[in-house]
Design a protein around this motif. Structure first.
Motif, PDB file in Angstrom:
ATOM      1  N   ARG A 226     -44.145 -33.089 -23.803  1.00  0.00           N
ATOM      2  CA  ARG A 226     -44.882 -31.463 -22.736  1.00  0.00           C
ATOM      3  C   ARG A 226     -45.974 -31.362 -23.766  1.00  0.00           C
ATOM      4  O   ARG A 226     -47.335 -30.679 -23.216  1.00  0.00           O
ATOM      5  N   PHE A 227     -45.901 -30.995 -25.246  1.00  0.00           N
ATOM      6  CA  PHE A 227     -47.343 -30.758 -26.193  1.00  0.00           C
ATOM      7  C   PHE A 227     -48.071 -31.946 -26.091  1.00  0.00           C
ATOM      8  O   PHE A 227     -48.823 -30.767 -26.036  1.00  0.00           O
ATOM      9  N   ALA A 228     -48.090 -32.780 -25.820  1.00  0.00           N
ATOM     10  CA  ALA A 228     -49.332 -33.908 -25.085  1.00  0.00           C
ATOM     11  C   ALA A 228     -49.471 -33.168 -23.764  1.00  0.00           C
ATOM     12  O   ALA A 228     -50.767 -34.011 -23.434  1.00  0.00           O
ATOM     13  N   GLN A 229     -48.801 -33.354 -23.221  1.00  0.00           N
ATOM     14  CA  GLN A 229     -50.002 -32.948 -21.280  1.00  0.00           C
ATOM     15  C   GLN A 229     -50.468 -31.825 -21.591  1.00  0.00           C
ATOM     16  O   GLN A 229     -51.564 -32.126 -21.279  1.00  0.00           O
TER      17      GLN A 229
ATOM     18  N   ASP B 129     -50.451 -21.828 -14.487  1.00  0.00           N
ATOM     19  CA  ASP B 129     -49.083 -22.159 -13.422  1.00  0.00           C
ATOM     20  C   ASP B 129     -48.934 -23.090 -14.563  1.00  0.00           C
ATOM     21  O   ASP B 129     -47.211 -23.420 -14.788  1.00  0.00           O
ATOM     22  N   THR B 130     -49.710 -24.039 -14.406  1.00  0.00           N
ATOM     23  CA  THR B 130     -49.246 -25.497 -15.392  1.00  0.00           C
ATOM     24  C   THR B 130     -49.032 -25.485 -16.156  1.00  0.00           C
ATOM     25  O   THR B 130     -47.966 -26.292 -17.072  1.00  0.00           O
ATOM     26  N   PHE B 131     -49.440 -24.655 -17.109  1.00  0.00           N
ATOM     27  CA  PHE B 131     -49.464 -25.137 -18.942  1.00  0.00           C
ATOM     28  C   PHE B 131     -48.440 -24.178 -18.585  1.00  0.00           C
ATOM     29  O   PHE B 131     -47.648 -24.483 -19.839  1.00  0.00           O
ATOM     30  N   LEU B 132     -48.140 -23.002 -18.618  1.00  0.00           N
ATOM     31  CA  LEU B 132     -46.786 -22.504 -18.824  1.00  0.00           C
ATOM     32  C   LEU B 132     -45.645 -22.579 -18.249  1.00  0.00           C
ATOM     33  O   LEU B 132     -44.973 -22.248 -18.269  1.00  0.00           O
ATOM     34  N   LEU B 133     -45.325 -23.273 -17.269  1.00  0.00           N
ATOM     35  CA  LEU B 133     -44.575 -23.788 -16.770  1.00  0.00           C
ATOM     36  C   LEU B 133     -43.760 -24.640 -17.580  1.00  0.00           C
ATOM     37  O   LEU B 133     -42.650 -24.857 -18.040  1.00  0.00           O
ATOM     38  N   SER B 134     -44.703 -25.408 -17.672  1.00  0.00           N
ATOM     39  CA  SER B 134     -44.709 -26.456 -18.918  1.00  0.00           C
ATOM     40  C   SER B 134     -43.575 -25.630 -20.297  1.00  0.00           C
ATOM     41  O   SER B 134     -42.899 -26.190 -21.605  1.00  0.00           O
TER      42      SER B 134
ATOM     43  N   ALA C 110     -48.885 -38.531 -22.884  1.00  0.00           N
ATOM     44  CA  ALA C 110     -48.856 -36.594 -21.873  1.00  0.00           C
ATOM     45  C   ALA C 110     -49.068 -38.246 -20.293  1.00  0.00           C
ATOM     46  O   ALA C 110     -49.290 -38.037 -19.497  1.00  0.00           O
ATOM     47  N   THR C 111     -49.261 -39.422 -21.092  1.00  0.00           N
ATOM     48  CA  THR C 111     -49.337 -40.354 -19.336  1.00  0.00           C
ATOM     49  C   THR C 111     -47.194 -40.382 -18.626  1.00  0.00           C
ATOM     50  O   THR C 111     -47.008 -40.680 -17.794  1.00  0.00           O
TER      51      THR C 111
END
Length: 170
Positions: A59-62, A145-150, A27-28
């Motif tokens: 992307r999954f970890a974030q 927005d952040t979640f779906l962009l990834s 995630a980092t």
């Protein structure tokens, strides 16, 4: 001389702890921008798998940590389910051997199927959070927005891999 594989066993609890540490680490990391050139350059199953292995865990970890960043996520059955879907997918990706394209393909197909319910679950969770927790529409939209962009990037990576692996079979 043939390749040697080492087998070992660890408890499910220890594996869970290890995967949590990996989620925190990945995630980092910075996910890279997916350009058309990068996608075209990974036009074989092996190259596409390499790109997926580099990008998908990040992307999954974030997204796992993004869910955990919501104060009341544990009280939302829908967010618990989405968290579980991403955690299961992260685990599968980290445990599969990417050089074994047959198993890797199976994992990618499985996680693509698993993720089909994410959008309706998120929509329901965000509606409930807005009414129960007082989140305003702007906060919810920014989070989504952040979640779906990834998620768009993830969909591109997995679809590219599936397309390459199917083309390799033709």
């Amino acid at each position: 001389m043939g390749a040697r594989t080492a087998a070992f066993q660890i408890s499910e609890q220890r594996l869970h702890e290890f995967l949590q540490a990996e989620v925190a680490f990945f995630a980092t990391q910075e996910s890279s921008s997916l350009t058309l050139k990068k996608i075209i350059d990974s036009s074989t199953p092996a190259k596409s798998a390499k790109l997926a292995v580099q990008e998908l865990p990040i992307r999954f970890a974030q997204r796992i940590l993004q869910i955990e960043g919501l104060p009341s996520w544990r009280s939302s059955p829908e967010l618990l389910e989405v968290h579980s879907l991403y955690s299961h997918s992260f685990r599968d990706l980290r445990l599969v051997e990417p050089d074994d394209l047959t198993n890797f393909t199976s994992v990618i197909q499985s996680l693509k199927g698993r993720m089909k319910s994410v959008i309706p679950l998120l929509a329901t969770a965000m509606r409930k959070m807005q009414s129960a927790s007082g989140y305003n529409e702007k906060e919810i939209n920014e989070w989504l927005d952040t979640f779906l962009l990834s998620r768009v990037g993830t969909e591109m990576l997995t679809s590219q891999y599936i397309a390459c692996s199917q083309a390799g079979l033709d």
